[in-house]
Design an enzyme around this catalytic site. Structure first.
Site, mmCIF file in Angstrom:
data_model
loop_
_atom_site.group_PDB
_atom_site.id
_atom_site.type_symbol
_atom_site.label_atom_id
_atom_site.label_comp_id
_atom_site.label_asym_id
_atom_site.label_seq_id
_atom_site.Cartn_x
_atom_site.Cartn_y
_atom_site.Cartn_z
ATOM 1 N N ASN A 102 54.798 100.108 130.318
ATOM 2 C CA ASN A 102 55.053 99.979 128.819
ATOM 3 C C ASN A 102 56.404 99.268 128.456
ATOM 4 O O ASN A 102 57.435 99.804 129.211
ATOM 5 C CB ASN A 102 54.618 101.306 128.357
ATOM 6 N N HIS A 119 57.791 96.252 133.338
ATOM 7 C CA HIS A 119 57.545 94.966 132.633
ATOM 8 C C HIS A 119 58.638 94.876 131.499
ATOM 9 O O HIS A 119 58.216 94.141 130.372
ATOM 10 C CB HIS A 119 55.959 95.188 131.982
ATOM 11 N N CYS A 151 74.959 80.687 126.264
ATOM 12 C CA CYS A 151 74.522 79.290 126.810
ATOM 13 C C CYS A 151 73.755 78.764 125.736
ATOM 14 O O CYS A 151 73.267 77.514 126.018
ATOM 15 C CB CYS A 151 73.818 79.497 128.029
ATOM 16 N N SER A 190 44.857 100.606 133.184
ATOM 17 C CA SER A 190 43.443 99.761 133.458
ATOM 18 C C SER A 190 43.426 99.657 134.977
ATOM 19 O O SER A 190 42.370 99.270 135.558
ATOM 20 C CB SER A 190 43.286 98.629 132.644
HETATM 21 N N1 APR Z 1 44.706 108.260 127.038
HETATM 22 C C1 APR Z 1 44.305 108.088 128.273
HETATM 23 N N2 APR Z 1 43.779 106.735 128.619
HETATM 24 C C2 APR Z 1 43.444 105.906 127.722
HETATM 25 C C3 APR Z 1 43.551 106.271 126.331
HETATM 26 C C4 APR Z 1 44.212 107.528 126.003
HETATM 27 N N3 APR Z 1 44.466 108.119 124.695
HETATM 28 N N4 APR Z 1 43.485 105.250 125.429
HETATM 29 C C5 APR Z 1 43.184 103.985 126.238
HETATM 30 N N5 APR Z 1 43.206 104.469 127.719
HETATM 31 C C6 APR Z 1 42.751 103.770 128.972
HETATM 32 C C7 APR Z 1 42.101 102.789 128.759
HETATM 33 O O1 APR Z 1 40.743 103.234 129.209
HETATM 34 C C8 APR Z 1 42.556 101.665 129.694
HETATM 35 O O2 APR Z 1 41.974 102.088 131.011
HETATM 36 O O3 APR Z 1 44.274 102.975 128.981
HETATM 37 C C9 APR Z 1 44.184 101.875 129.765
HETATM 38 C C10 APR Z 1 44.675 100.860 128.969
HETATM 39 O O4 APR Z 1 44.725 99.653 129.727
HETATM 40 P P1 APR Z 1 45.260 98.240 129.412
HETATM 41 O O5 APR Z 1 45.218 97.981 128.021
HETATM 42 O O6 APR Z 1 44.846 97.274 130.491
HETATM 43 O O7 APR Z 1 46.871 98.656 129.766
HETATM 44 P P2 APR Z 1 47.745 98.533 131.012
HETATM 45 O O8 APR Z 1 46.896 99.116 132.154
HETATM 46 O O9 APR Z 1 49.148 99.054 130.679
HETATM 47 O O10 APR Z 1 47.886 96.947 131.130
HETATM 48 C C11 APR Z 1 48.860 96.524 132.172
HETATM 49 O O11 APR Z 1 48.843 94.400 131.305
HETATM 50 O O12 APR Z 1 48.890 92.382 129.805
HETATM 51 C C12 APR Z 1 49.602 93.686 130.295
HETATM 52 O O13 APR Z 1 51.790 93.600 130.365
HETATM 53 C C13 APR Z 1 50.765 94.256 129.869
HETATM 54 O O14 APR Z 1 51.967 96.043 130.877
HETATM 55 C C14 APR Z 1 50.698 95.655 130.783
HETATM 56 C C15 APR Z 1 49.470 95.337 131.803
#
Ligand code: APR
Length: 250
Positions: A102, A119, A151, A190
Site C-alpha cells: 500500500n 510500491h 532538473c 489478492s
Molecule cells: N479485509 C481483508 N481482506 C479484504 C478486505 C477486508 N476488509 N477487503 C478486501 N479484501 C481482499 C480482497 O478479497 C482481495 O483479495 O483484499 C484483496 C485486495 O486485492 P487487490 O485489490 O488486488 O489489492 P493488492 O493485492 O494490494 O494489489 C496489489 O496491485 O495495482 C496494484 O499496485 C497496486 O499494490 C497494488 C497491487
C-alpha cells in the site's frame, strides 16, 4: 471466531513476525481496493492510463489529477483497527516488520516502526527524468504536475506502476525478512501482483508458519497453514484476544 492451539502458540512464541499487507487492509478505512468488488479501482479506471509510465507521458495532467483525488482520500481518512493491532504487536514480539504494497502510509500513522513500502508512497513525488524525490505538498495541490526543482522535468507520484521495478533496497530487505521469519501473516492481498506476491511463498518455503486473512479465497490458500476468511479488523481483533488474552499454554 475459534482458533486452534497451534496458531495461538506459533503467534505467541514467534520472535520474528512479518505482516504482509495489501489493499484489503485499508478497505475498512474507506480506501478502495484494486480488483475485488464493484467499487474496486481497476473496474472503473484503466491501469494502462493511470498506472503506467506511458499513461503518464500521454496525459500527465489527467494522471496527476487522478492521484490528487487519491491523495485527498488518504489525507481525510484514517488507519483502522487492523493497522492499530499490527502496530500494537510491536510490544508483544521482539521483531515485527510490516511489508506493505500500500502507498497510503496508514501503517506508519498507526504507529508501526518497521515498514517496508514495496510500491512506493503517495506522500512523495519523483521526477520523470532523473528520479529525484520530494515530499508531496498536500497543502498546495496543483492541477498540473509541477516541475522538478533540480532538473525541471515533470514530477509524478513516487509509486510503482505496472512495468516498473520495485525499489531495489525495499525489495531486497523484504526478501530477507521473508526468508527469516517465524510467522508471516498475509492480510488483504489478492496475490496477483508479482514480485510482491512471491514473499509469502518464500516464507513458507523457509519454514515459516503462514497465516492468511482475506475476505475471499486466493492462490495462497493451498500453501497457508491457516486461512481466515473475514475482514482484516475483525479477524485480527479476534486473533489478538485469542493469542494475548486466552489461557492456552504456550
Ligand atoms: N479485509 C481483508 N481482506 C479484504 C478486505 C477486508 N476488509 N477487503 C478486501 N479484501 C481482499 C480482497 O478479497 C482481495 O483479495 O483484499 C484483496 C485486495 O486485492 P487487490 O485489490 O488486488 O489489492 P493488492 O493485492 O494490494 O494489489 C496489489 O496491485 O495495482 C496494484 O499496485 C497496486 O499494490 C497494488 C497491487
Amino acid at each position: 471466531m475459534k482458533f486452534n492451539e497451534t496458531v495461538i502458540k506459533r503467534l505467541r512464541q514467534a520472535e520474528t513476525i512479518v505482516f504482509f499487507t495489501g489493499a484489503g487492509i485499508s478497505q475498512e478505512s474507506g480506501i478502495p481496493t484494486f480488483r475485488d468488488g464493484a467499487k474496486s479501482l481497476w473496474k472503473d479506471f484503466d491501469p494502462d492510463i493511470y498506472a503506467s509510465v506511458n499513461g503518464f507521458d500521454n496525459d500527465p495532467s489527467k494522471v496527476w489529477q487522478w492521484y490528487a483525488e487519491r491523495r485527498q482520500q488518504v489525507r481525510v481518512l484514517e488507519p483502522n483497527r487492523a493497522h492499530f493491532i499490527i502496530a500494537d504487536w510491536q510490544h508483544k514480539a521482539p521483531h515485527v516488520t510490516v511489508i506493505t504494497q500500500n502507498i497510503d502510509g496508514f501503517h506508519q500513522r498507526a504507529g508501526s516502526q518497521n515498514v517496508i513500502e514495496l510500491h512506493g508512497s503517495i506522500a512523495r513525488n519523483q521526477c520523470r527524468k532523473n528520479g529525484h524525490r520530494f515530499p508531496h505538498d498536500f497543502d498546495h495541490p496543483t492541477q498540473q504536475p509541477p516541475n522538478c526543482p533540480e532538473c525541471n522535468s515533470l514530477l509524478r507520484p513516487d509509486v510503482v506502476w505496472f512495468g516498473e521495478n520495485l525499489p531495489e533496497e525495499a525489495y531486497s530487505q523484504a526478501e530477507m525478512k521473508s526468508f527469516n521469519c517465524d510467522v508471516l501473516v498475509s492480510i488483504g492481498c489478492s496475490m496477483e501482483v508479482f514480485p510482491a506476491a512471491s514473499l509469502p511463498y518464500n516464507a513458507a518455503r523457509c519454514g515459516a508458519y503462514l497465516i492468511q486473512i482475506n475476505t475471499q479465497a486466493t492462490d495462497l490458500d493451498t500453501v497457508a497453514e491457516c486461512n481466515f476468511q473475514g475482514k482484516a479488523s475483525e479477524v485480527l481483533s479476534a486473533l489478538w484476544c485469542a493469542v494475548w488474552n486466552s489461557d492456552v499454554e504456550a
